[in-house]
Design a protein around this motif. Structure first.
Motif, mmCIF file in Angstrom:
data_model
loop_
_atom_site.group_PDB
_atom_site.id
_atom_site.type_symbol
_atom_site.label_atom_id
_atom_site.label_comp_id
_atom_site.label_asym_id
_atom_site.label_seq_id
_atom_site.Cartn_x
_atom_site.Cartn_y
_atom_site.Cartn_z
ATOM 1 N N TYR A 1 0.816 -1.206 0.000
ATOM 2 C CA TYR A 1 0.000 0.000 0.000
ATOM 3 C C TYR A 1 0.850 1.257 0.000
ATOM 4 O O TYR A 1 0.358 2.352 -0.180
ATOM 5 N N HIS B 1 -13.680 5.778 -0.951
ATOM 6 C CA HIS B 1 -12.314 5.251 -0.852
ATOM 7 C C HIS B 1 -12.030 4.895 0.605
ATOM 8 O O HIS B 1 -11.949 5.763 1.468
ATOM 9 N N TYR C 1 -4.132 7.916 2.842
ATOM 10 C CA TYR C 1 -2.704 7.970 3.133
ATOM 11 C C TYR C 1 -2.308 9.418 3.395
ATOM 12 O O TYR C 1 -2.822 10.332 2.763
ATOM 13 N N HIS D 1 -1.126 5.167 6.881
ATOM 14 C CA HIS D 1 -2.182 4.600 6.046
ATOM 15 C C HIS D 1 -3.360 4.215 6.918
ATOM 16 O O HIS D 1 -3.194 3.489 7.901
ATOM 17 N N ALA E 1 -3.677 11.265 0.140
ATOM 18 C CA ALA E 1 -4.103 10.512 -1.038
ATOM 19 C C ALA E 1 -5.141 9.492 -0.606
ATOM 20 O O ALA E 1 -5.198 9.105 0.565
ATOM 21 N N SER E 2 -5.962 9.073 -1.546
ATOM 22 C CA SER E 2 -6.906 8.005 -1.244
ATOM 23 C C SER E 2 -6.978 7.031 -2.405
ATOM 24 O O SER E 2 -6.594 7.366 -3.534
ATOM 25 N N SER E 3 -7.442 5.832 -2.110
ATOM 26 C CA SER E 3 -7.590 4.829 -3.156
ATOM 27 C C SER E 3 -8.667 3.840 -2.757
ATOM 28 O O SER E 3 -8.935 3.623 -1.580
ATOM 29 N N GLY F 1 -0.529 0.555 -4.629
ATOM 30 C CA GLY F 1 -0.071 1.829 -5.172
ATOM 31 C C GLY F 1 -0.868 2.308 -6.361
ATOM 32 O O GLY F 1 -0.957 3.496 -6.596
ATOM 33 N N TYR G 1 -3.957 5.500 -6.705
ATOM 34 C CA TYR G 1 -3.873 6.616 -5.779
ATOM 35 C C TYR G 1 -4.357 7.883 -6.464
ATOM 36 O O TYR G 1 -4.017 8.156 -7.604
#
Lengths: 112, 114
Positions: free
Chosen positions: A98, B29, B33, B48, B93-95, B100, B103
Motif C-alpha cells: 500500500y 475510498h 494515506y 495509512h 491521497a486516497s484509493s 499503489g 492513488y
C-alpha cells in the motif's frame, strides 16, 4: 543509499524531442513501478504504471522496466512545453504494497 | 467526481503552536494515506488508514504528530507542538484498492513553521 534515485535535473530538451527520464531502485523487493507528473504547487498525477519487464506505451509516453538492472525509465516522445514539470518515480514494495517509495524527482524543461 | 480535498492550502505558524490539517478523500475510498515532502527532499510516507483504522503509522516522525479518521471519512493530521523541521508540504491521497495503483493525491498543504 536511497531506495529510489533520480537525477534532479533540470533536464532541458527542445520541443518535439524525446525526453528520457531515469530511475534506479535498491535491491529490496519491488513489485510495482509508477511515474507521476507534478506541476509546481499541484498534486502528483499518475501518468504510467508498469509491473513487468519490458516496455509499456501509452500515447506519447513509454515506460521501460528492467528488474535485473533495477532500472525504470520514462520516455516522452514529441515533447511539448506543457510537459515541463517534475517527474516522480515511485515503487511499491512487496512487503508493504500500500506504500509508495518516491524518488526526489527530475525537473523537465521543454524549450519552445 | 470530486477529488481529494485538503485544507488549508497554506499555513504559517510559530514554533510551539498547534496546527491541524484536514483531508477529505474521494467518497467511497476506504484507503487514505498521508505523505509529506520536507525541504525539497523526496515525498515520504507517513501513515495509512483503512476506513477508521490505522493500518500502518510507521512513517510518523514522532509523537508530536497525531492522525485521526473518525467514522472512516475525512482525516485530520495534528502537529503539536510544531517545530521548524516540520515545515514542508503535506499530501493526502486516497484509493479504492489496497496498493499503489489508483492513488489520487490532493494538492497538499504547505506548512511553514517560523
Amino acid at each position: 543509499q536511497k531506495e529510489v534515485e533520480q537525477n534532479s535535473g533540470p533536464l532541458s530538451v527542445p520541443e518535439g524531442a524525446i525526453a528520457s527520464l531515469n530511475c534506479t531502485y535498491s535491491d529490496r523487493v519491488s513489485q510495482s513501478f509508477f511515474w507521476y507528473r507534478q506541476y509546481s504547487g499541484k498534486s502528483p498525477e499518475l501518468i504510467m504504471s508498469i509491473y513487468s519487464n519490458g516496455d509499456k506505451e501509452d500515447g506519447r509516453f513509454t515506460a521501460q522496466l528492467n528488474k535485473a538492472s533495477q532500472y525504470v525509465s520514462l520516455l516522452i516522445r514529441d515533447s511539448q512545453p506543457s510537459d515541463s514539470a517534475t517527474y516522480l518515480c515511485a515503487v511499491n514494495l512487496l512487503d508493504s504494497s500500500y506504500k509508495l517509495i518516491f524518488g526526489s524527482g527530475t525537473r523537465l524543461l521543454v524549450r519552445p | 467526481e470530486a477529488g481529494v480535498t485538503q485544507f488549508p492550502s497554506h499555513s504559517v505558524i510559530e514554533k510551539g503552536q498547534t496546527v491541524t490539517l484536514r483531508c477529505d478523500p474521494i467518497s467511497g475510498h476506504d484507503n487514505l494515506y498521508w505523505y509529506r515532502r520536507v525541504m525539497g527532499k523526496e515525498i515520504k510516507f507517513l501513515l495509512h488508514f483503512v476506513k477508521e483504522s490505522k493500518q500502518d503509522e510507521s512513517g510518523m516522525p514522532n509523537n508530536r504528530f497525531l492522525a485521526e479518521r473518525t467514522g472512516g471519512t475525512y482525516s485530520t493530521l495534528k502537529v503539536q507542538p510544531a517545530e521548524l523541521e516540520d515545515s514542508g508540504v503535506y499530501f493526502c491521497a486516497s484509493s479504492q484498492e489496497w496498493g499503489g495503483n489508483g492513488y489520487t493525491f490532493g494538492s497538499g498543504t504547505r506548512l511553514t513553521v517560523v
